[in-house]
Design a protein around this motif. Structure first.
Motif, PDB file in Angstrom:
ATOM      1  N   VAL A  33       5.681  10.038 -31.743  1.00 47.97           N
ATOM      2  CA  VAL A  33       6.566  10.531 -32.791  1.00 47.97           C
ATOM      3  C   VAL A  33       8.004  10.564 -32.289  1.00 47.97           C
ATOM      4  CG1 VAL A  33       7.169  12.552 -34.177  1.00 47.97           C
ATOM      5  CG2 VAL A  33       4.776  11.861 -33.962  1.00 47.97           C
ATOM      6  N   THR A  34       8.204  11.009 -31.049  1.00 44.56           N
ATOM      7  CA  THR A  34       9.565  11.216 -30.554  1.00 44.56           C
ATOM      8  C   THR A  34       9.994  10.261 -29.452  1.00 44.56           C
ATOM      9  OG1 THR A  34       8.756  12.887 -28.986  1.00 44.56           O
ATOM     10  CG2 THR A  34       9.524  13.660 -31.134  1.00 44.56           C
ATOM     11  N   ILE A  35       9.049   9.666 -28.729  1.00 37.38           N
ATOM     12  CA  ILE A  35       9.455   8.802 -27.621  1.00 37.38           C
ATOM     13  C   ILE A  35      10.275   7.621 -28.119  1.00 37.38           C
ATOM     14  CG2 ILE A  35       7.394   7.321 -27.611  1.00 37.38           C
ATOM     15  CD1 ILE A  35       7.520   7.398 -24.546  1.00 37.38           C
ATOM     16  N   VAL A  36       9.985   7.187 -29.349  1.00 39.19           N
ATOM     17  CA  VAL A  36      10.707   6.046 -29.894  1.00 39.19           C
ATOM     18  C   VAL A  36      12.155   6.396 -30.227  1.00 39.19           C
ATOM     19  CG1 VAL A  36      10.126   6.441 -32.325  1.00 39.19           C
ATOM     20  CG2 VAL A  36      10.486   4.108 -31.513  1.00 39.19           C
ATOM     21  N   ASN A  37      12.439   7.674 -30.500  1.00 35.61           N
ATOM     22  CA  ASN A  37      13.789   8.044 -30.901  1.00 35.61           C
ATOM     23  C   ASN A  37      14.824   7.706 -29.846  1.00 35.61           C
ATOM     24  OD1 ASN A  37      13.858   9.594 -33.614  1.00 35.61           O
ATOM     25  ND2 ASN A  37      12.072  10.440 -32.590  1.00 35.61           N
ATOM     26  N   ILE A  38      14.491   7.941 -28.595  1.00 35.37           N
ATOM     27  CA  ILE A  38      15.454   7.707 -27.528  1.00 35.37           C
ATOM     28  C   ILE A  38      15.717   6.213 -27.333  1.00 35.37           C
ATOM     29  CG2 ILE A  38      14.006   7.449 -25.464  1.00 35.37           C
ATOM     30  CD1 ILE A  38      16.911   9.922 -25.902  1.00 35.37           C
ATOM     31  N   ALA A  39      14.801   5.372 -27.823  1.00 31.60           N
ATOM     32  CA  ALA A  39      14.948   3.918 -27.656  1.00 31.60           C
ATOM     33  C   ALA A  39      15.624   3.255 -28.853  1.00 31.60           C
ATOM     34  CB  ALA A  39      13.571   3.277 -27.436  1.00 31.60           C
ATOM     35  N   LEU A  40      15.944   4.022 -29.886  1.00 32.57           N
ATOM     36  CA  LEU A  40      16.452   3.409 -31.122  1.00 32.57           C
ATOM     37  C   LEU A  40      17.708   2.565 -30.924  1.00 32.57           C
ATOM     38  CD1 LEU A  40      15.760   6.272 -33.695  1.00 32.57           C
ATOM     39  CD2 LEU A  40      14.513   4.123 -33.416  1.00 32.57           C
ATOM     40  N   PRO A  41      18.718   3.051 -30.200  1.00 27.88           N
ATOM     41  CA  PRO A  41      19.883   2.181 -29.990  1.00 27.88           C
ATOM     42  C   PRO A  41      19.529   0.879 -29.277  1.00 27.88           C
ATOM     43  CG  PRO A  41      20.460   4.453 -29.505  1.00 27.88           C
ATOM     44  CD  PRO A  41      18.965   4.412 -29.677  1.00 27.88           C
ATOM     45  N   GLU A  42      18.638   0.949 -28.273  1.00 24.30           N
ATOM     46  CA  GLU A  42      18.218  -0.262 -27.567  1.00 24.30           C
ATOM     47  C   GLU A  42      17.456  -1.208 -28.498  1.00 24.30           C
ATOM     48  OE1 GLU A  42      18.458  -1.163 -24.208  1.00 24.30           O
ATOM     49  OE2 GLU A  42      19.842   0.491 -23.829  1.00 24.30           O
ATOM     50  N   ILE A  43      16.549  -0.649 -29.299  1.00 20.91           N
ATOM     51  CA  ILE A  43      15.787  -1.467 -30.241  1.00 20.91           C
ATOM     52  C   ILE A  43      16.713  -2.091 -31.273  1.00 20.91           C
ATOM     53  CG2 ILE A  43      14.051  -1.380 -32.078  1.00 20.91           C
ATOM     54  CD1 ILE A  43      12.641   0.816 -30.474  1.00 20.91           C
ATOM     55  N   TRP A  56      13.081   3.155 -40.510  1.00 20.79           N
ATOM     56  CA  TRP A  56      11.771   2.614 -40.847  1.00 20.79           C
ATOM     57  C   TRP A  56      10.883   2.458 -39.611  1.00 20.79           C
ATOM     58  CZ3 TRP A  56       9.458   3.115 -45.076  1.00 20.79           C
ATOM     59  CH2 TRP A  56      10.118   3.039 -46.297  1.00 20.79           C
ATOM     60  N   VAL A  57      11.503   2.171 -38.459  1.00 23.38           N
ATOM     61  CA  VAL A  57      10.718   2.101 -37.223  1.00 23.38           C
ATOM     62  C   VAL A  57      10.045   3.452 -36.952  1.00 23.38           C
ATOM     63  CG1 VAL A  57      10.866   1.864 -34.706  1.00 23.38           C
ATOM     64  CG2 VAL A  57      12.075   0.251 -36.181  1.00 23.38           C
ATOM     65  N   VAL A  58      10.762   4.539 -37.229  1.00 24.23           N
ATOM     66  CA  VAL A  58      10.196   5.880 -37.047  1.00 24.23           C
ATOM     67  C   VAL A  58       9.236   6.217 -38.177  1.00 24.23           C
ATOM     68  CG1 VAL A  58      10.733   8.334 -36.874  1.00 24.23           C
ATOM     69  CG2 VAL A  58      12.233   6.652 -35.777  1.00 24.23           C
ATOM     70  N   ALA A 168      14.936   3.104 -18.688  1.00 30.10           N
ATOM     71  CA  ALA A 168      15.791   2.826 -17.535  1.00 30.10           C
ATOM     72  C   ALA A 168      15.071   1.944 -16.512  1.00 30.10           C
ATOM     73  CB  ALA A 168      16.233   4.127 -16.880  1.00 30.10           C
ATOM     74  N   ALA A 169      13.763   2.125 -16.371  1.00 31.53           N
ATOM     75  CA  ALA A 169      13.012   1.399 -15.346  1.00 31.53           C
ATOM     76  C   ALA A 169      12.462   0.058 -15.837  1.00 31.53           C
ATOM     77  CB  ALA A 169      11.873   2.268 -14.829  1.00 31.53           C
ATOM     78  N   PHE A 170      11.962   0.039 -17.095  1.00 32.76           N
ATOM     79  CA  PHE A 170      11.221  -1.149 -17.548  1.00 32.76           C
ATOM     80  C   PHE A 170      11.688  -1.721 -18.888  1.00 32.76           C
ATOM     81  CE2 PHE A 170       8.264   1.673 -15.190  1.00 32.76           C
ATOM     82  CZ  PHE A 170       8.069   0.876 -14.069  1.00 32.76           C
ATOM     83  N   GLY A 171      12.600  -1.070 -19.574  1.00 31.57           N
ATOM     84  CA  GLY A 171      13.023  -1.562 -20.885  1.00 31.57           C
ATOM     85  C   GLY A 171      12.290  -0.851 -22.010  1.00 31.57           C
ATOM     86  N   TRP A 172      12.771  -1.026 -23.254  1.00 35.00           N
ATOM     87  CA  TRP A 172      12.250  -0.256 -24.385  1.00 35.00           C
ATOM     88  C   TRP A 172      10.804  -0.580 -24.730  1.00 35.00           C
ATOM     89  CZ3 TRP A 172      10.427  -2.618 -28.770  1.00 35.00           C
ATOM     90  CH2 TRP A 172      10.840  -3.920 -29.042  1.00 35.00           C
ATOM     91  N   ARG A 173      10.338  -1.775 -24.408  1.00 37.31           N
ATOM     92  CA  ARG A 173       8.955  -2.125 -24.757  1.00 37.31           C
ATOM     93  C   ARG A 173       7.938  -1.270 -23.995  1.00 37.31           C
ATOM     94  NH1 ARG A 173       9.010  -6.845 -27.757  1.00 37.31           N
ATOM     95  NH2 ARG A 173      11.001  -7.975 -27.693  1.00 37.31           N
ATOM     96  N   LEU A 308      20.816  10.059 -31.923  1.00 41.48           N
ATOM     97  CA  LEU A 308      22.034   9.342 -32.287  1.00 41.48           C
ATOM     98  C   LEU A 308      23.264  10.072 -31.752  1.00 41.48           C
ATOM     99  CD1 LEU A 308      21.268   8.394 -36.023  1.00 41.48           C
ATOM    100  CD2 LEU A 308      21.017   6.955 -33.987  1.00 41.48           C
ATOM    101  N   TYR A 309      23.271  11.386 -31.867  1.00 37.02           N
ATOM    102  CA  TYR A 309      24.416  12.184 -31.415  1.00 37.02           C
ATOM    103  C   TYR A 309      24.654  12.008 -29.915  1.00 37.02           C
ATOM    104  CZ  TYR A 309      26.656  16.419 -29.583  1.00 37.02           C
ATOM    105  OH  TYR A 309      27.445  17.290 -28.887  1.00 37.02           O
ATOM    106  N   LEU A 310      23.600  12.116 -29.119  1.00 38.64           N
ATOM    107  CA  LEU A 310      23.759  12.047 -27.669  1.00 38.64           C
ATOM    108  C   LEU A 310      24.201  10.666 -27.209  1.00 38.64           C
ATOM    109  CD1 LEU A 310      20.649  14.130 -26.553  1.00 38.64           C
ATOM    110  CD2 LEU A 310      23.046  14.804 -26.346  1.00 38.64           C
ATOM    111  N   GLN A 311      23.692   9.615 -27.848  1.00 34.77           N
ATOM    112  CA  GLN A 311      23.989   8.269 -27.370  1.00 34.77           C
ATOM    113  C   GLN A 311      25.202   7.638 -28.050  1.00 34.77           C
ATOM    114  OE1 GLN A 311      20.420   5.737 -26.340  1.00 34.77           O
ATOM    115  NE2 GLN A 311      19.313   7.391 -27.367  1.00 34.77           N
ATOM    116  N   ARG A 312      25.429   7.961 -29.318  1.00 29.19           N
ATOM    117  CA  ARG A 312      26.542   7.329 -30.017  1.00 29.19           C
ATOM    118  C   ARG A 312      27.779   8.205 -30.102  1.00 29.19           C
ATOM    119  NH1 ARG A 312      23.780   3.844 -34.993  1.00 29.19           N
ATOM    120  NH2 ARG A 312      22.688   2.356 -33.636  1.00 29.19           N
TER     121      ARG A 312
END
Length: 491
Positions: A33-43, A56-58, A168-173, A308-312
């Protein structure tokens, strides 16, 4: 007396293994539910998706999760919670693999929806398995639910942290591929540690004999639920970029309203409805469900906006943003574990009210945060929000289980979690629309609006808590079933 004590002692390791096994499913469904949120800018950058596409990804996951849980709970009541739980684990693993190799945004959204199908099969049936094992003792059940809920709540809170480290270690996938070993361990534990109990099979057979028609998939109600919730969330997501008067937005709201009315009418007349409306005749059940909607709408929506706030707005990397979420994990850990003791001592009403107040104050403090606020200024609200939720959610879950008959535990838990996931989907859509701009000022303004709405929703949740029966209880069928399990284990 000695014989009974030996039975209880010998059963304890088995009960602990059941709790650990069903917690695996809860962990993996809540983590995504939440792990994907931190990857949204990368995705978004890698797959060329805008903010609406990221929503929609979420929400593809959350929507499928929400609208299918009712049918999954009913099927678990009919064919066995263990069987549905194991099947959901396999499907979730396959869908996670598809997410990890997605080539574009539509493929990722489709794979996320398939993940939601697997999650829908796991979550209500994991809670039903827990209730089968612990339903004979209200205090023991409250503590087990507290630990079960803690595993999921910590996963939700730890999602951004784990996501930041993995990216950071392996990428968003990697945030999706990490599910594969977790699901493999959960599936193996299900086969080894949750054998089909003789008492549960007998209870299922008695339930089928008692009903004129065995419960299965209510195709009419299921279809209307999918249309209503999907149309509403789609309209909310597209409201900001297209405008309220756009035919797709206005038509989406109209379609959602018509499908919602039709859904209630169909369920009221169905012989085997996916949503038994009679459950809502119990005040404690209805109030707890509304409370769950308020909690999930605020938290899911705010985690999306805060990412979004923390990264953008603040310019953090995924790892920095994930570490900024770290206080959420500690707050959930302490309060979830404490909730079982509080429920056992004071009942469910006190922790629900106290939790709503604490989390509401946390959101109120976030209302005054802007792009230049020192990181330490986020610490107190980031501790108060999970502390309040962690105290309240296990009590809410206990209230729902205590208000339902033992044979309808799967359906009751599915109704609760369907409502919660639906609330989460709407929260992501609505709060994401408020903070959908690219400029830091737009994101901050949207976050401040979202926090004000969150405070109002938790005030409503606190009012609903006052309507919940203060003391949980166990039903006679549940007690008889638990006694049968203990006798069966002694043989």
């Amino acid at each position: 007396m000695c014989r009974m004590n030996s039975l209880n002692t010998s059963a304890s390791p088995a009960l602990g293994r059941v709790l650990a096994t069903v917690s695996v499913g809860f962990v993996v469904t809540q983590l995504d539910v939440t792990i994907v949120n931190i990857a949204l800018p990368e995705i978004g950058g890698n797959l060329h998706a805008n903010v609406a596409g990221l929503q929609w990804v979420v929400d593809a996951y959350t929507l499928a999760f929400a609208v299918l849980m009712l049918s999954a709970g009913a099927l678990g009541d009919r064919f066995g919670a263990r069987r549905l739980y194991a099947a959901g684990m396999v499907l979730f693993a396959l869908a996670s693999l598809a997410c990890g190799v997605a080539l574009d945004a539509p493929m990722l959204v489709a794979a996320r929806a398939l993940q939601g199908v697997g999650a829908a099969a796991m979550l209500p049936n994991s809670l039903a398995l827990l209730n089968q094992a612990y339903g004979h003792d209200p205090k023991l059940r409250a503590r087990a639910v507290g630990l079960w809920t803690a595993s999921g709540a910590i996963s939700i809170a730890a999602g951004p942290v784990a996501g930041g480290l993995l990216i950071a270690a392996f990428g968003w996938r990697s945030i999706f591929l990490v599910n594969l070993p977790i699901c493999a361990a959960g599936f193996l534990a299900t086969l080894l540690w949750i054998p089909p109990p003789q008492a549960a099979r007998s209870a299922q057979q008695d339930a089928v004999k008692a009903d004129a028609s065995p419960r299965g998939i209510d195709l009419g109600g299921q279809s209307l639920a999918i249309v209503a919730l999907t149309a509403f969330v789609a309209a909310v997501i597209e409201w900001r970029p297209l405008g309220l008067r756009h035919p797709l937005v206005a038509g989406g709201f109209v379609l959602a309203a018509l499908a919602g009315v039709a859904f209630v009418a169909v369920e009221a007349r169905a012989r085997a409805p996916m949503l038994p409306l009679s459950l809502f005749g119990k005040r404690s059940f209805s109030a707890a469900v509304v409370f769950g909607i308020c909690v999930n709408m605020t938290y899911y929506g705010m985690v999306f906006v805060l990412s979004l706030y923390l990264q953008r707005a603040r310019g953090y990397t995924p790892l920095q943003a994930g570490l900024a979420f770290l206080p959420l994990t500690g707050g959930f850990l302490v309060s979830n574990v404490a909730s079982g003791w509080v429920v056992g001592r004071f009942g469910v009403r006190v922790p629900m009210i106290a939790g709503a107040i604490t989390a509401g104050l946390g959101y109120g403090l976030l209302h005054f945060v802007d792009a230049g606020t020192p990181l330490v200024g986020l610490l107190v609200p980031f501790l108060m929000i999970p502390s309040g939720m962690g105290l309240a959610v296990p009590a809410m879950t206990t209230a729902v289980l205590a208000s339902a008959e033992a044979r309808r535990a799967g359906t009751a838990s599915a109704v609760l979690n369907t409502a919660r996931q639906a609330g989460g989907a709407v929260g992501v859509a609505a709060f994401g629309a408020l903070a959908g701009g690219s400029a830091a000022t737009q994101i901050v303004a949207g976050m401040q609006a979202a926090t004000a709405i969150s405070v109002g929703l938790l005030v409503l949740g606190g009012v609903m808590s006052c309507l919940v029966h203060p003391q949980p209880h166990s039903s006679a069928p549940g007690r008889r079933q638990a006694d049968s399990v203990r006798v069966g284990n002694s043989r």
